[in-house]
Design an enzyme around this catalytic site. Sequence first.
Site, PDB file in Angstrom:
ATOM      1  N   ARG A 238     -20.784 -11.981 -15.228  1.00 33.01           N
ATOM      2  CA  ARG A 238     -20.679 -11.278 -13.949  1.00 33.01           C
ATOM      3  C   ARG A 238     -21.129 -12.226 -12.836  1.00 33.01           C
ATOM      4  O   ARG A 238     -22.123 -12.940 -12.983  1.00 33.01           O
ATOM      5  CB  ARG A 238     -21.559 -10.025 -13.927  1.00 33.01           C
ATOM      6  CG  ARG A 238     -21.054  -8.864 -14.772  1.00 33.01           C
ATOM      7  CD  ARG A 238     -19.757  -8.242 -14.236  1.00 33.01           C
ATOM      8  NE  ARG A 238     -19.347  -7.072 -15.001  1.00 33.01           N
ATOM      9  CZ  ARG A 238     -18.519  -7.104 -16.049  1.00 33.01           C
ATOM     10  NH1 ARG A 238     -18.012  -8.254 -16.468  1.00 33.01           N
ATOM     11  NH2 ARG A 238     -18.192  -5.985 -16.674  1.00 33.01           N
ATOM     12  N   GLU A 267     -15.642  -8.797  -6.057  1.00 36.48           N
ATOM     13  CA  GLU A 267     -14.272  -9.007  -6.548  1.00 36.48           C
ATOM     14  C   GLU A 267     -13.326  -7.968  -5.955  1.00 36.48           C
ATOM     15  O   GLU A 267     -13.738  -6.823  -5.774  1.00 36.48           O
ATOM     16  CB  GLU A 267     -14.251  -8.929  -8.078  1.00 36.48           C
ATOM     17  CG  GLU A 267     -15.092 -10.040  -8.706  1.00 36.48           C
ATOM     18  CD  GLU A 267     -15.033 -10.062 -10.235  1.00 36.48           C
ATOM     19  OE1 GLU A 267     -14.396  -9.170 -10.823  1.00 36.48           O
ATOM     20  OE2 GLU A 267     -15.625 -10.970 -10.827  1.00 36.48           O
ATOM     21  N   HIS A 286     -11.118 -13.160 -13.031  1.00 37.33           N
ATOM     22  CA  HIS A 286     -11.715 -12.228 -14.004  1.00 37.33           C
ATOM     23  C   HIS A 286     -10.707 -11.860 -15.107  1.00 37.33           C
ATOM     24  O   HIS A 286     -10.326 -10.685 -15.245  1.00 37.33           O
ATOM     25  CB  HIS A 286     -12.239 -10.967 -13.297  1.00 37.33           C
ATOM     26  CG  HIS A 286     -13.295 -10.248 -14.088  1.00 37.33           C
ATOM     27  ND1 HIS A 286     -14.314  -9.549 -13.510  1.00 37.33           N
ATOM     28  CD2 HIS A 286     -13.487 -10.113 -15.431  1.00 37.33           C
ATOM     29  CE1 HIS A 286     -15.086  -9.012 -14.442  1.00 37.33           C
ATOM     30  NE2 HIS A 286     -14.597  -9.352 -15.622  1.00 37.33           N
TER      31      HIS A 286
END
Length: 326
Positions: A238, A267, A286
């Site tokens: 993360r 994000e 991601h």
Amino acid sequence: MKPKVYITRQLPDRALAIIAEACDFRMWPEAENAVPANVLDEEIRDVDGVLSLLTEQWDGARLARAPRLRVLANMAAGYDNVSIPDCTARGVLVTNTRGVLTETTADLTWALLMATARRLPEAERVLKAGRWQTWSPMMLTGQDVYGATLGIIGMGRIGRAVARRSLGFAMPIIYTGRHRHEEAEAELGARYLPLDDLLRQSDFVVVQVPLSAETRGLLGARELTLMKPTACLINTARGGIVDEAALYDALVGGRLWAAGLDVFASEPAAHDHPLLGLDNVVALPHIGSASIATRTRMATLAAENLVAALTGGRPPTPVNPEAWSQ
Ligand code: GLV
């Protein structure tokens, strides 16, 4: 009457079929855009269950809008988008998709490590832009992976899967985390070290801890300064675990050689995010678990959790089983 559920994004058919058999569902029909907050707040007013992605936040205020909610099935291994204490207090069972994405995420972590060490995206940019003049001794030279020291922060499922892959590269493995992991020590020869020592000794630091109050900002200016100037930082966990401004300074100031980032503090990362402008950053949107098979398995497992919880079954991967045992 079938239980009512809301699904926050278009899902693969196989997962939808599992839900359709047991529940009445409504779904945000788009695949690439997240459901707007006001639509979500409206949709959850009378549902018994939700299948959510990590793009939706579940805090006390949102949960209060869903008084009938009994289960929140998150389609991710991580659940930092969910306030577990608020869910438990309201008797909402949370489930995740741990286990089915381990190997796929370890593969991507490894791909990112190699790409960062050997500057692959930068090399491709040189070639495709017509800037390749000649073979030259020190052109696009990177860092060796074979024999380098691998430091893993968080020896959980994915951390161990990353470590296992490193055996073919003859890498000494060091790790840190909340607990010693005797199995990893026996299986992989991994050595436990406090974080500061791991940072000082590693050539590659791989971040694999969940984001929590304890790990937010774990790698800040002080910690990054401990790393070797030839080291690479790889984060597929993360973004919030690393202080991005401090990382930028370390990369620009030559105190850290490169970073491979699949995750960002916020994000989607903005196109003009300072880290994206650096040649010594390899950045991905991601995609750690993004293989066709694994994303399908994640959606299916989330659906199974949701349906089991709403039909008296046993959800395979609960996060807070105490929500229901009270
Ligand atoms: C993805 O980041 C996940 O937690 O599954």
